[in-house]
Design a protein around this motif. Structure first.
Motif, PDB file in Angstrom:
ATOM      1  N   ILE C 136       7.803   9.133  -0.483  1.00 57.60           N
ATOM      2  CA  ILE C 136       6.991   7.930  -0.312  1.00 57.60           C
ATOM      3  C   ILE C 136       5.518   8.269  -0.497  1.00 57.60           C
ATOM      4  CG2 ILE C 136       6.223   6.211   1.380  1.00 57.60           C
ATOM      5  CD1 ILE C 136       9.145   6.377   2.537  1.00 57.60           C
ATOM      6  N   THR C 137       5.101   9.372   0.106  1.00 59.36           N
ATOM      7  CA  THR C 137       3.684   9.751   0.050  1.00 59.36           C
ATOM      8  C   THR C 137       3.256  10.091  -1.372  1.00 59.36           C
ATOM      9  OG1 THR C 137       3.895  10.592   2.306  1.00 59.36           O
ATOM     10  CG2 THR C 137       1.958  11.305   1.058  1.00 59.36           C
ATOM     11  N   GLY C 138       4.084  10.872  -2.067  1.00 62.20           N
ATOM     12  CA  GLY C 138       3.758  11.213  -3.454  1.00 62.20           C
ATOM     13  C   GLY C 138       3.995  10.037  -4.390  1.00 62.20           C
ATOM     14  N   GLY C 139       5.049   9.280  -4.102  1.00 57.07           N
ATOM     15  CA  GLY C 139       5.374   8.142  -4.954  1.00 57.07           C
ATOM     16  C   GLY C 139       4.253   7.121  -4.972  1.00 57.07           C
ATOM     17  N   CYS C 140       3.551   6.984  -3.865  1.00 60.21           N
ATOM     18  CA  CYS C 140       2.471   6.005  -3.811  1.00 60.21           C
ATOM     19  C   CYS C 140       1.335   6.396  -4.765  1.00 60.21           C
ATOM     20  CB  CYS C 140       1.961   5.859  -2.376  1.00 60.21           C
ATOM     21  SG  CYS C 140       0.751   4.532  -2.206  1.00 60.21           S
ATOM     22  N   VAL C 141       1.074   7.696  -4.861  1.00 59.78           N
ATOM     23  CA  VAL C 141       0.029   8.152  -5.781  1.00 59.78           C
ATOM     24  C   VAL C 141       0.461   7.909  -7.229  1.00 59.78           C
ATOM     25  CG1 VAL C 141      -1.310  10.151  -6.540  1.00 59.78           C
ATOM     26  CG2 VAL C 141      -0.816   9.828  -4.092  1.00 59.78           C
ATOM     27  N   LYS C 153      -4.554  -0.313 -20.192  1.00 58.68           N
ATOM     28  CA  LYS C 153      -3.997  -0.899 -21.422  1.00 58.68           C
ATOM     29  C   LYS C 153      -4.242  -2.400 -21.464  1.00 58.68           C
ATOM     30  CE  LYS C 153      -1.820   2.790 -23.070  1.00 58.68           C
ATOM     31  NZ  LYS C 153      -2.056   3.346 -24.403  1.00 58.68           N
ATOM     32  N   LYS C 154      -4.956  -2.918 -20.471  1.00 65.60           N
ATOM     33  CA  LYS C 154      -5.281  -4.350 -20.359  1.00 65.60           C
ATOM     34  C   LYS C 154      -4.018  -5.231 -20.359  1.00 65.60           C
ATOM     35  CE  LYS C 154      -9.930  -3.864 -22.205  1.00 65.60           C
ATOM     36  NZ  LYS C 154     -10.361  -3.263 -20.912  1.00 65.60           N
ATOM     37  N   LEU C 155      -2.973  -4.711 -19.789  1.00 68.44           N
ATOM     38  CA  LEU C 155      -1.729  -5.484 -19.710  1.00 68.44           C
ATOM     39  C   LEU C 155      -1.712  -6.388 -18.489  1.00 68.44           C
ATOM     40  CD1 LEU C 155       0.595  -2.577 -20.813  1.00 68.44           C
ATOM     41  CD2 LEU C 155       0.205  -4.708 -22.069  1.00 68.44           C
ATOM     42  N   ILE C 156      -2.533  -6.053 -17.507  1.00 71.41           N
ATOM     43  CA  ILE C 156      -2.704  -6.958 -16.364  1.00 71.41           C
ATOM     44  C   ILE C 156      -4.194  -7.134 -16.128  1.00 71.41           C
ATOM     45  CG2 ILE C 156      -0.517  -6.513 -15.193  1.00 71.41           C
ATOM     46  CD1 ILE C 156      -1.875  -4.469 -13.456  1.00 71.41           C
ATOM     47  N   LYS C 157      -4.528  -8.286 -15.579  1.00 71.71           N
ATOM     48  CA  LYS C 157      -5.950  -8.583 -15.412  1.00 71.71           C
ATOM     49  C   LYS C 157      -6.434  -8.295 -13.993  1.00 71.71           C
ATOM     50  CE  LYS C 157      -5.810 -11.948 -19.078  1.00 71.71           C
ATOM     51  NZ  LYS C 157      -5.499 -13.344 -19.375  1.00 71.71           N
ATOM     52  N   SER C 158      -5.769  -8.884 -13.012  1.00 73.03           N
ATOM     53  CA  SER C 158      -6.221  -8.658 -11.639  1.00 73.03           C
ATOM     54  C   SER C 158      -5.582  -7.362 -11.118  1.00 73.03           C
ATOM     55  CB  SER C 158      -5.822  -9.835 -10.759  1.00 73.03           C
ATOM     56  OG  SER C 158      -4.452 -10.080 -10.892  1.00 73.03           O
ATOM     57  N   ASP C 159      -6.042  -6.884 -10.012  1.00 72.31           N
ATOM     58  CA  ASP C 159      -5.598  -5.592  -9.496  1.00 72.31           C
ATOM     59  C   ASP C 159      -4.496  -5.796  -8.453  1.00 72.31           C
ATOM     60  OD1 ASP C 159      -5.223  -3.078  -8.587  1.00 72.31           O
ATOM     61  OD2 ASP C 159      -7.288  -2.735  -7.923  1.00 72.31           O
ATOM     62  N   PRO C 160      -3.280  -5.402  -8.748  1.00 71.17           N
ATOM     63  CA  PRO C 160      -2.174  -5.639  -7.806  1.00 71.17           C
ATOM     64  C   PRO C 160      -2.142  -4.650  -6.636  1.00 71.17           C
ATOM     65  CG  PRO C 160      -1.340  -4.580  -9.778  1.00 71.17           C
ATOM     66  CD  PRO C 160      -2.804  -4.819 -10.008  1.00 71.17           C
ATOM     67  N   PHE C 161      -2.986  -3.645  -6.668  1.00 67.36           N
ATOM     68  CA  PHE C 161      -2.935  -2.641  -5.615  1.00 67.36           C
ATOM     69  C   PHE C 161      -3.476  -3.203  -4.299  1.00 67.36           C
ATOM     70  CE2 PHE C 161      -5.111   0.911  -3.371  1.00 67.36           C
ATOM     71  CZ  PHE C 161      -3.974   1.593  -2.977  1.00 67.36           C
ATOM     72  N   LYS C 162      -2.718  -3.086  -3.223  1.00 66.01           N
ATOM     73  CA  LYS C 162      -3.130  -3.623  -1.936  1.00 66.01           C
ATOM     74  C   LYS C 162      -3.636  -2.539  -0.985  1.00 66.01           C
ATOM     75  CE  LYS C 162      -0.047  -6.154   0.143  1.00 66.01           C
ATOM     76  NZ  LYS C 162       1.319  -6.671   0.465  1.00 66.01           N
ATOM     77  N   GLN C 163      -2.860  -1.499  -0.827  1.00 68.19           N
ATOM     78  CA  GLN C 163      -3.217  -0.496   0.170  1.00 68.19           C
ATOM     79  C   GLN C 163      -2.377   0.761  -0.091  1.00 68.19           C
ATOM     80  OE1 GLN C 163      -1.846  -1.949   4.008  1.00 68.19           O
ATOM     81  NE2 GLN C 163       0.048  -2.696   3.101  1.00 68.19           N
ATOM     82  N   LEU C 164      -2.880   1.891   0.339  1.00 67.41           N
ATOM     83  CA  LEU C 164      -2.092   3.109   0.279  1.00 67.41           C
ATOM     84  C   LEU C 164      -0.990   3.049   1.340  1.00 67.41           C
ATOM     85  CD1 LEU C 164      -4.868   5.808  -0.224  1.00 67.41           C
ATOM     86  CD2 LEU C 164      -3.089   5.166  -1.861  1.00 67.41           C
ATOM     87  N   VAL C 165       0.098   3.719   1.032  1.00 67.03           N
ATOM     88  CA  VAL C 165       1.237   3.815   1.952  1.00 67.03           C
ATOM     89  C   VAL C 165       1.600   5.287   2.047  1.00 67.03           C
ATOM     90  CG1 VAL C 165       3.695   3.276   2.183  1.00 67.03           C
ATOM     91  CG2 VAL C 165       2.095   1.502   1.453  1.00 67.03           C
ATOM     92  N   SER C 166       1.806   5.784   3.249  1.00 71.88           N
ATOM     93  CA  SER C 166       2.270   7.163   3.364  1.00 71.88           C
ATOM     94  C   SER C 166       3.349   7.242   4.429  1.00 71.88           C
ATOM     95  CB  SER C 166       1.114   8.102   3.718  1.00 71.88           C
ATOM     96  OG  SER C 166       0.734   7.910   5.064  1.00 71.88           O
TER      97      SER C 166
END
Lengths: 246, 246, 246, 246, 246, 246
Positions: C136-141, C153-166
């Motif tokens: 989980i910890t490595g997968g999040c990175v 690659k400009k395939l998405i416009k807004s940033d879907p990243f919410k928070q780190l998870v470990s």
């Protein structure tokens, strides 16, 4: 040994079925849900309606009725492995569910059903012989409830129901024709026959096997006589459960 | 929104479980057979005793308790495919049956059980949320009956029973801690937690998942308080069903 | 025995994690590729981006994050059979990969991800306890790198990243709460708990199991305190690897 | 087009292999553990020693060497499904692992090995063509380490090692014989041949396929000349890694 | 429509079977190898003798006779997928091979067979209806050859052969009872029945199905009359092939 | 031992193939149906034409040729389990059918074939060594018949047939190169090589394996000389069977 010396383990008369019970609306979610009891044999028959038909029937303007059969691991005297865990349905299971599906299709005009699939799940809660005949007999009542559901929801216009279908086992126990074998009889029977009958009294399926030795034409006829008589009683039970007159 | 504005779909109080029923001797063949009902959730828990242990335990002078879990295809709102027909048990099934087995092993001293395996088959007849917690709670009663069977048959000398084990779900519904979620709540809960409790009140297993968002330590504590309270009630139901005093 | 008499096999302090390493770009082809090391536990986490979503999500204007987990046959002390050769993933594997996927979905706003699927393949190269928490910890990175790829690659416009998870494991070793158990501890622990934490410090998943006996509420709290402290360190490692400030 | 006009995508000379690396003791648990790199192709070869032999060899006073092959899902340009999830090893996988096992058995006197089985797990971490030839070349070094382990533990008395075995691919790229094809060449080659060579220079296995069209006897000979030359270099790498003289 | 107006597609009389051929020693390796032809239906029946019995019969001082059935992919008008490639035998296959095995066990005294298993492999080379009845009829001849092999090798002392067993299909074609249906009839028949007969003329198995509608007791009797007559002819063919007198 | 002292078990000369027979139209339904016999090795090769191509070829305006291989359970000296019953095709089966398909694609211009798939089912009726080479040789004749069928039905306009393809095994028997090994030779050969040849005499596939020891370049050349000579004879048999001139 004359037949008058033979007694059935249960003490029943040769032409006497076990106590039959058909309990509708046994569970909440299924469009038809019937607990059928042939004595200690208890099978839950759930009918599920789904829009659409299998791929090979698409565009043929007809519906489909099919069945799946299962046995809870401890429905029997000793625990048998779970088929889902073994990763495969056994030959006996496949054979029985093909029989149930085929038999129940005789109750329905598939053209009038329209593009719906009705699946009968027959799951044995407790087994004491005759699970496939109980499944057909109870499954038919659940099937009628599923059809009524379609009609009530006005999803179909004409009535696809053709006739009741019931099933009973007959066999030769110590040479004597008997009806509705329970497990102690079934495991010792010389010949075992499952008969599926239409409400008209005519036959839909006859599957007779000499487990040991052979059987004669006259024995076959004696067994079929017993099945016909029991069938008439089963239809009475089905009609009563469904609240219809014969 | 203050918690006083939130109502549970069922109208139950936040700390109120559904009606719990434990019916022993539900089927004939199993050494323990309990139908457990948490409201509309109905699970048949059959305990089967078999001589011998799995290969990896042979020669270790101990017994084994394990569980298998299944759901009848139409236990749910819409029919789901039969795992035996798909040829594989799904991840959810395997996860649940591993949890049930692990939890029930906490009820037993495996050394005192001797070289017997007790398998709990938990088959869901009707689902309305909480099937795994019902399975553990009902399975424990069936397990006690199976142990009593071994004692009655004088197959074991000392008593391997250690303590009752029960389980209940808790969760956050619209931010409010609630106990024993039914399907309408479960499908909308922000957090879902299954708690397995020992008769002593201590914890055996805690599995909490934030389905959406996260949960705080204080929310965790509020949920565990609810689970402890419900656990005490469940032990009362189990003792009553088994005819023992707390 | 007072806790001051207990020593961890590794000699670590009770609240001390193993050495953590996160190596990005470990392989060439994956959109995110991270080798995560928790001491001697080494897991390769590859994130793959594919256009489209699973069938049941089509038309819902959202993306999906899922995970698969595997262990090389000789990642462990003795060789275990290859799941591909056995023809089935075991229950433990399915349970772990469901946990990883669920945990990592908490890091992403699936709506903002758009109709892409990111699959995390977590393959254990060498195992010494804690493979799921390392995954989980490595997968999040690796997940963050895959999201950056989509943005680059400009395939998405807004940033879907919410928070780190470990994630980190805690447990009771000889009655003493300890963090980040290695195999010698894990195999002897009385209680084993995996905790998944959000960057905010709140909880995403708590899975605690009493392998033997039970655990109390206060022990639970002591373990969660350790997990919170270790989580803060893990986020620092993740941010450093990703070159971002906390 | 004369061969002098043809350039390999990598810029290598026709008879030039990629950079070869053999890293021993790559993981901790296996009796032999070698990371083999043929340029960007990276395969982890773990050799596991187990007492006993397969059923069909019992009582024949000999050992067994076998291999399993796998590819991490994202070892390749696009993700391929996990074989464990599909529930079956594909034909390509089975074909490759049979080849690896057969080739490495040529390195060992199975009679002298005694009743031990050595399993080579060759798992592709990153693929860029030639994974099976790298597996054989690296697997042989891991096999030697496993044999040394048996000798060091005094589990076998005589030395079962017979000879080093290595493997390299050759092919026709735009009609020109080339050695050690990487993925860009491999995917466009007219003919592809895998050659397994013994330290003596003699042949163990030749598998040549005209992917498009045919090939002549003289082209076959030109390719085998390249393989022989590369084989000599590979043995040098193996001996160097193992710290032995040629 | 009176029956005199109905013509069979093949032009055969209602009670006329197709041309029957039984070719012994069709392949070299099997202890019994018979190519059976019912017109264009061709089935290779190989009987294999193996020492030992299935696990559940061990120690019961008896033998076992079993059957497996398969159809070459292009035995039929259009190609059907290979069951080995699909990874599972279908329900129809399992049902047929259970029938063949059960029927042929009626030919043998399993006690006198001793602890040997005879497996009948019935593989359909070309299908034109009636593959299961041809399999039983030809399989019985192969079974006799396998028994003779055991006697010739002096592996058994007493003769386990009890009686010949043959099988034929009957059905209702446009309401008219007919015997030995070929594919054009079979695919249009209202009722289809497979009858397995003992040399004594008595019945071993009756499997009748109304594919559409129902059938009456008198139709059943008319069909059984046809089957009895055809059975007498089949026994004559079997005896002639085996070089024995009736 | 000089080669003049070595005799083949069959008494054949070193460069002498077994008696070759190619019987067309062996079954009725397939578009091409050839029984190929290499001495006692008998393989039924059925070519089936189906409209459409596999998913990964759709829209590429080309056809496909593929093969499946099977062995009847008692084609061999002792019975081997049915792959359909084991639920999986073995590695050897998959390897052989990949080889057959690859080899036969060399006979066809897939672009000219159009969007049709031709599947060659090669089922071994009786095995005595060389089943894969017989399958390729017989399969090619069935393939030509299937192409002629497409032309006769005017489903394709141009002729996709490119060249005949045949195959023969060669090997080292007691150190002596021999051609077309039967089972007694094959099971004792030091080296076994399957060669697939185009009508031009050029090579399509060379698969040589040292079963024990190694082989030299000059032995390889001697074996290939034998294969070339036998290939010329096989093409003559194919042309004669097809009624065409060389």
């Amino acid at each position: 040994m004359s037949s008058s010396d033979i007694r059935r383990p249960s003490g029943r008369a040769f032409d006497q079925t076990r106590e039959i019970q058909l309990t509708r609306d046994y569970t909440r979610h299924a469009e038809g849900s019937v607990l059928v009891e042939f004595g200690d044999t208890k099978v839950l028959c759930n009918a599920s309606v789904e829009a659409g038909v299998p791929r090979w029937l698409r565009g043929k303007h007809q519906g489909w009725v099919t069945a799946e059969y299962g046995m809870l691991p401890r429905a029997t005297h000793s625990r048998s492995g779970r088929e889902a865990a073994r990763g495969q349905q056994g030959g006996r299971t496949l054979e029985i569910q093909r029989l149930i599906g085929r038999s129940l299709r005789a109750a329905v005009d598939l053209k009038k059903l329209g593009e719906f699939t009705i699946t009968l799940d027959c799951d044995v809660i407790q087994a004491d012989g005759g699970t496939r005949t109980a499944s057909i007999t109870g499954g038919c009542v659940a099937l009628v409830d599923a059809i009524r559901h379609l009609q009530r929801k006005k999803l179909i216009k004409s009535d696809p129901f053709k006739q009741l279908v019931s099933s009973v086992s007959v066999g030769l126990y110590k040479g004597q024709p008997v009806v509705d074998l329970d497990y102690p009889e079934d495991s010792k029977a010389d010949t075992d026959m499952n008969v599926v009958i239409a409400e008209s009294g005519e036959l839909i399926e006859v599957q007779g096997t000499a487990e040991a030795g052979t059987f004669t034409r006259s024995q076959l006829n004696a067994m079929l006589d017993l099945a016909e008589k029991a069938g008439a009683e089963l239809f009475e039970h089905q009609r009563e459960a469904l609240g219809v007159r014969g």
